[in-house]
Design an enzyme around this catalytic site. Structure first.
Site, short mmCIF file in Angstrom:
data_model
loop_
_atom_site.label_atom_id
_atom_site.label_comp_id
_atom_site.label_asym_id
_atom_site.label_seq_id
_atom_site.Cartn_x
_atom_site.Cartn_y
_atom_site.Cartn_z
N GLY A 55 24.81 62.86 100.45
CA GLY A 55 25.13 62.95 101.87
C GLY A 55 26.61 63.11 102.14
N SER A 56 27.09 62.48 103.20
CA SER A 56 28.41 62.78 103.74
C SER A 56 29.58 62.32 102.88
CB SER A 56 28.55 62.17 105.13
OG SER A 56 27.70 62.84 106.04
N THR A 57 29.36 61.53 101.83
CA THR A 57 30.47 61.23 100.93
C THR A 57 31.01 62.52 100.32
OG1 THR A 57 28.88 60.79 99.15
CG2 THR A 57 29.71 58.89 100.37
N HIS A 341 24.73 60.75 109.58
CA HIS A 341 23.95 61.36 108.50
C HIS A 341 24.89 62.25 107.72
CE1 HIS A 341 19.49 60.69 108.74
NE2 HIS A 341 19.97 59.93 109.70
#
Length: 341
Positions: A55-57, A341
């Site tokens: 995801g957003s990492t 998200h």
């Protein structure tokens, strides 16, 4: 992880300059004195053997790539006013600003749309080469035998480039995320991670992946996420944290499970001159009354990271940073600030 009624969890503490792994845990755990007494799944090392869409990492990598390429400037703006339609796929924002955003805002608000457009501006070839330079496309070099190969797309076209920009389409291990983010924040040097103590004064197995200036900007952006964005619960008085949340829907047959989340937070401290990295990932946390019905990274992994930093920073000898005279506490963020998200 039990408090969140999650399936499992994992955590890492790493020295960002030497790559030394100071702590590593995978839950549920097992009793090494009675290995057969616990289920086989308990012996699965989620830090090195598990691979996940993070995801957003991944936006830390996407932003660093865009800025370091010279093709994108920090003040450049991208259209995030509406979702991107690509064939049968739609790329949208979980809590969209619905307007043009500059690079800082794309990172601060964790815009999938803006991140995807930034990735297209850089191109698939550069994206793939950059992720490869961070060791994200191969089995990591590490002393433990339990290391998985990442899952990468067979075809790396425009849609893959866009989804990888916000952490979908490539599955990597928590170990690889930690090593990659350490490079984004330590001045731009990728250091091979290790469970062994480095010999003082010995050369480090390192290579430059981004410029020191790009690394400084990424650190500033990660600090912005904690002070003004969606990870305010990660901060620690006296030990400023910079980081990035991630909330990825887990893949299921035919698509993604919208309520089965992989929530995470990767942070470094002290934010102005990072020494250590903490990465927390929680598999399918359940929303609670305390989290106001959310199970995203800002509500689960971020506060867990805060408690870890508060506990270990004094043990590691990190000097606390005192606030400037007259500086007040940050106002409480709106609930929407933690949705991601």
């Amino acid at each position: 992880w039990r408090a969140a009624s999650s399936v499992s969890a994992a955590g890492i503490v790493m020295d960002v300059h030497t790559g030394e792994m100071l702590a590593m845990t995978s839950l549920p755990d097992f009793d090494p004195n009675a290995i057969g007494a616990d289920p086989a799944d308990n012996r699965f090392n989620r830090v090195t053997l598990g691979v996940y869409e993070m995801g957003s990492t991944f936006k830390a990598f996407n932003t660093a790539l865009a800025l370091d390429s010279g093709l994108v400037d920090i003040d450049d703006r991208f259209d995030a006013s509406k979702p991107i339609q690509f064939g049968r796929f739609t790329i949208g924002d979980f809590h969209g600003e619905n307007r043009w955003l500059n690079v800082s805002e794309i990172f601060k608000y964790s815009s999938n749309i803006g991140s995807a457009r930034m990735a297209l501006a850089v191109g698939s070839a550069r994206q793939r080469a950059f992720l490869a330079s961070l060791g994200l496309l191969e089995r990591p070099a590490f002393e433990l035998p339990e290391r998985s190969l990442p899952l990468v797309p067979r075809q790396w076209g425009e849609i893959e480039t866009m989804t990888i920009a916000y952490g979908h389409g490539v599955a990597v291990s928590p170990l690889q995320i930690a090593a990659g983010v350490a490079a984004m924040t330590n001045g731009g040097l990728f250091v091979t991670p290790t469970v062994l103590r480095r010999t003082p004064g010995a050369p480090l197995p390192e290579r430059r992946v981004i410029s020191p200036e790009t690394s400084r900007i990424v650190r500033d952006l990660m600090r912005l996420v904690v002070t003004e964005g969606r990870a305010r619960k990660a901060d620690v008085p006296g030990y400023p944290v910079a980081g990035k949340t991630g909330t990825a829907e887990k893949p299921r047959a035919g698509g993604y499970a919208h309520k089965a989340l992989l929530s995470s937070f990767v942070g470094v401290f002290p934010a102005d001159a990072p020494e250590y990295l903490v990465f927390v990932i929680i598999d399918e946390p359940k929303p609670t009354a305390e989290t106001f019905g959310y199970a995203t990274g800002g509500w689960t992994a971020a506060p867990t990271t805060s408690r870890i930093v508060a506990r270990i920073a004094p043990m590691l000898g990190v000097e606390p940073r005192m606030p400037a005279p007259g500086a007040g506490a940050l106002p409480p963020p709106p609930l929407a600030a933690f949705e991601e998200h």
